[in-house]
Design an enzyme around this catalytic site. Structure first.
Site, mmCIF file in Angstrom:
data_model
loop_
_atom_site.group_PDB
_atom_site.id
_atom_site.type_symbol
_atom_site.label_atom_id
_atom_site.label_comp_id
_atom_site.label_asym_id
_atom_site.label_seq_id
_atom_site.Cartn_x
_atom_site.Cartn_y
_atom_site.Cartn_z
ATOM 1 N N VAL A 243 60.450 53.128 94.475
ATOM 2 C CA VAL A 243 59.654 52.430 93.825
ATOM 3 C C VAL A 243 57.323 53.510 93.545
ATOM 4 O O VAL A 243 56.381 52.436 94.335
ATOM 5 C CB VAL A 243 59.287 51.241 93.724
ATOM 6 C CG1 VAL A 243 58.781 50.369 93.168
ATOM 7 C CG2 VAL A 243 61.070 51.063 93.496
ATOM 8 N N HIS A 244 57.628 54.380 92.519
ATOM 9 C CA HIS A 244 55.997 54.745 92.896
ATOM 10 C C HIS A 244 55.402 54.048 92.162
ATOM 11 O O HIS A 244 54.416 53.568 92.863
ATOM 12 C CB HIS A 244 56.327 56.493 92.303
ATOM 13 C CG HIS A 244 57.158 56.930 93.496
ATOM 14 N ND1 HIS A 244 56.692 57.662 94.715
ATOM 15 C CD2 HIS A 244 57.650 58.759 92.788
ATOM 16 C CE1 HIS A 244 57.276 58.223 94.914
ATOM 17 N NE2 HIS A 244 58.603 58.492 94.649
ATOM 18 N N ASP A 245 54.591 54.398 90.502
ATOM 19 C CA ASP A 245 54.088 53.881 90.123
ATOM 20 C C ASP A 245 53.957 52.649 90.234
ATOM 21 O O ASP A 245 53.110 51.753 90.315
ATOM 22 C CB ASP A 245 54.396 54.291 88.261
ATOM 23 C CG ASP A 245 53.527 55.971 88.556
ATOM 24 O OD1 ASP A 245 53.117 56.285 89.473
ATOM 25 O OD2 ASP A 245 53.345 56.794 87.645
#
Length: 327
Positions: A243-245
């Protein structure tokens, strides 16, 4: 309390996750989407942003930004991760409504923070070129921006040190010179890097349930995630995606989800460690110290990942319900 943000992004798959999160949550006013090269070309980035504006009736301005790094040679779009157009298997129509703001992104940023001093948070989830260009054009904006929240970097916490090289994260590696400028400027920065973004996972089951519970928005997220999950399965060995951005958006909504540490940050701008982010944590005075004169910034080192996942899920479900036509 509502936070006004300019979201600086290179709309690939997880950028869409973040854009919809920002649009969905009532604690955020999405004033603008400024585009940058990275996951896709700048032309694709702006086209994708205009498509999302049309598809979800976003009120945000769309503004075209930088097409290449400040100094280093461009690396090209990340097709293997995001597909040819940036949305994986989902093809964006060749014609979309609306036009981008005529100003370049860096000028839009300058104009907006001057018009609303102390009120705008810059959230950058792509290469930091637009923010660096804004700093170069008008250094006084450091005193006008409320906060800068960056998805980028990796500091070795939780065994996360890089994703495009052993020691560099993609957004920073794309333009290390811009990143060093942004991270050493005297505005307040929070870095939400791999140290925390790789602690949270959108599993297949999570995305399937979101598809089932969040109407058309959940279906769209599910559709574009297919390509992303294949990449993670084949190249990373995970049956889930990090869950990067969206983690940067989660920080803006609820900072208490994250544990932060403080210290000045520098970015390696060339050589084998190009793009590496290094934070000084001690107060010792060294004979040679390229950190000592730089401002202290904050870095995420731990995250309440289950709470973050529930925040994302509930936000998208509630947003999807609001989008339904009234009966």
């Amino acid at each position: 309390m509502i936070t006004k943000i300019i979201l600086d992004t290179d709309p690939g798959i997880d950028d869409v996750f973040a854009i919809l999160f920002a649009q969905a949550h009532p604690a955020i006013e999405l004033k603008a989407i400024t585009t940058v090269y990275g996951n896709v070309t700048i032309e694709n980035a702006t086209h994708n942003a205009l498509y999302l504006k049309q598809k979800y009736q976003l009120q945000a301005d769309i503004v075209t930004g930088a097409s290449k790094p400040i100094v280093r040679s461009p690396l090209g779009p990340t097709v293997v991760v995001h597909g040819e157009g940036g949305f994986g298997d989902v093809m964006v129509p060749s014609e979309v409504e609306g036009q981008a703001d005529p100003r370049p992104a860096y000028q839009y940023i300058i104009d907006t923070v001057k018009a609303e001093p102390g009120e705008i948070t810059l959230v950058a989830i792509g290469p930091l070129t637009n923010l660096a260009l804004a700093l170069q054009a008008d250094p006084t904006i450091v005193d006008l921006v409320k906060q800068v929240v960056i998805m980028g970097g990796a500091f070795g916490e939780n065994n996360h040190s890089g994703n495009v090289t052993p020691f560099a994260e993609a957004n920073i590696h794309d333009d290390p010179h811009a990143a060093d400028m942004v991270l050493t400027a005297s505005w307040p920065v929070v870095v939400i890097g791999l140290d925390v973004t790789e602690q949270s996972f959108f599993t297949r089951e999570y995305l399937d349930k979101l598809r089932d519970d969040a109407g058309e928005v959940g279906q769209f997220i599910w559709d574009i995630s297919r390509f992303y999950l294949r990449f993670y399965s084949e190249k990373v060995g995970l049956e889930a995606c990090h869950v990067h951005d969206p983690s940067a958006i989660a920080y803006v909504i609820n900072p208490a989800l994250f544990t932060l540490r403080e210290g000045p940050i520098r970015v390696v701008t060339d050589g084998v460690a190009e793009g590496m982010t290094i934070q000084k944590l001690d107060n010792r005075v060294y004979l040679h110290d390229e950190w000592m004169s730089k401002p202290s910034q904050k870095v995420g080192v731990a995250v309440k990942n289950l709470e973050l996942l529930e925040l994302y899920r509930s936000s998208i479900i509630e947003y999807a319900a609001r989008l339904k036509p009234s009966s």
